[in-house]
Write a protein that holds these residues in place. Structure first.
Motif: not given
Length: 411
Positions: A186-203
């Motif tokens: 199970x993976x959890x990702x917390x971020x102050x921003x959900x910009x394109x860079x973070x969302x791309x990394x999370x995919x």
């Protein structure tokens, strides 16, 4: 919502009660049920909203529920079952401290690894075994290469402040660490921003994640009063000293962009009789911990920091944050002022603004989608002949640029 309504066991509720916590914050009330249900999570929340407990409490709960599996392992050494990756040493210490406090009445054991301190001492600690591990990516990779720790039993992976990890260039280290983890987790990702860079990394990391955005990713903390004082650049130090003395400020966090500028400002403050110290990457980890402890205990009046060093700082009763210089990256402004106004407390964020900061302030205003009106402090008025911005002749064109950028951001 009260914590008693979130399905947490009695040992965790006892830990919360001892800390004086009864009601969950919005991010906690939203995230805890999702994590307890076993879902992957992509979450955005500002600093000071309680996001550490938002993932720590359900992780501890799930580890308690599966403690029988751990006890049945043939090895007497506990295997790491939950891994929390953070970008900085300070945040690692903060998260680990929160874990220990919340797990006080459980039998769970947590560990901590980060750079800048003895790796041998950490190896000895890791050899004892632990249920949860808080780590910075670089030092964890060092331990993996040395064989100090194994991550083949990790069932829960957390990225805290993922945006900062990417900004600091940890992407390769993270991928190297991931190669040591089971794919079924199970993976959890917390971020102050959900910009394109973070969302791309999370995919590549998350499987059909639930998404939670408690606050607008670009909003400043609602309990922080923001002031902008217009002043000539060569009088910023005089104004800062005046504000500290006139207001009898006892604990002030000041931001500057570069280490050299931080050291110069500290020297000037000390010469003026204001107890101050630098906080940046050139300090050893031991020195940084000592300086931070002195600041928290009131032995230092002013802490002057760079953005990288100050990310993850959690200082209770910090009433004032000062932007001696505006950051080059507008999002860092939000992170800076989020050091105050935490956990429901009020705070004041002051920006010392000179004419050369015009574009940087404009970027911040676009990010916040609001104007930050400038004011002049008597005796420190800017020289109106130096920049026509203060006379208002550029205001109309500046408004047009903000509107254009806002339109592009929303498209």
């Amino acid at each position: 919502m009260q914590f008693t309504q979130l399905g947490l066991s009695q040992p965790l509720l006892a830990g919360l009660a001892q800390l004086g916590f009864e009601h969950a914050t919005p991010i906690q009330a939203s995230a805890i049920p999702v994590i307890l249900a076993g879902e992957d999570l992509l979450a955005s929340a500002q600093t000071g909203t309680g996001k550490t407990a938002a993932f720590a409490l359900p992780l501890l709960q799930r580890l308690i529920e599966t403690s029988g599996e751990q006890a049945s392992l043939t090895s007497p050494i506990r295997a790491v079952r939950a891994l929390i990756l953070v970008p900085t040493r300070e945040l690692a210490l903060q998260v680990h401290g929160s874990l220990q406090a919340l797990a006080r009445f459980t039998s769970l054991r947590s560990g901590l690894v980060y750079g800048g301190v003895s790796i041998a001492a950490q190896q000895a600690e890791l050899a004892l075994g632990m249920d949860l591990l808080v780590a910075t990516p670089g030092r964890l990779l060092d331990h993996l290469k040395r064989g100090s720790v194994k991550l083949d039993k990790v069932a829960y992976l957390v990225f805290d402040e993922a945006d900062r990890m990417l900004d600091m260039g940890f992407k390769d280290e993270i991928r190297a660490v991931l190669s040591h983890l089971p794919r079924a987790r199970q993976t959890l990702l917390f971020s102050a921003t959900l910009d394109d860079k973070v969302q791309g990394f999370s995919r590549d990391l998350l499987k059909s994640p639930k998404r939670i955005e408690v606050d607008s990713s670009n909003s400043a903390a609602k309990d922080v009063e923001q002031r902008v004082y217009a002043v000539d650049s060569d009088r910023k130090f005089a104004l800062l000293s005046h504000l500290i003395r006139q207001g009898s400020w006892q604990r002030v966090l000041v931001f500057s962009r570069k280490k050299v500028a931080v050291d110069k400002l500290v020297a000037n403050l000390c010469q003026a009789g204001i107890a101050s110290h630098a906080f940046h990457g050139d300090l050893t980890q031991g020195a940084r911990e000592k300086v931070l402890q002195d600041f928290k205990q009131g032995e230092l009046q002013v802490l002057v920091a760079t953005d990288v060093a100050a990310r993850g700082l959690d200082i209770l009763s910090l009433d004032y944050v000062v932007n001696f210089e505006l950051p080059y990256v507008a999002q860092d402004y939000v992170h800076r002022i989020g050091r105050t106004g935490r956990a429901g407390n009020k705070g004041v964020a002051i920006t010392l603004f000179s004419s050369e900061d015009t574009m940087l302030l404009e970027e911040v205003e676009v990010l916040l989608d609001k104007r930050l009106p400038q004011q002049w402090l008597p005796g420190f008025e800017p020289d109106l002949t130096k920049a026509d911005l203060f006379a208002g002749r550029n205001r109309k064109s500046a408004q047009k640029r903000r509107a254009k950028k806002r339109s592009l951001r929303k498209s």
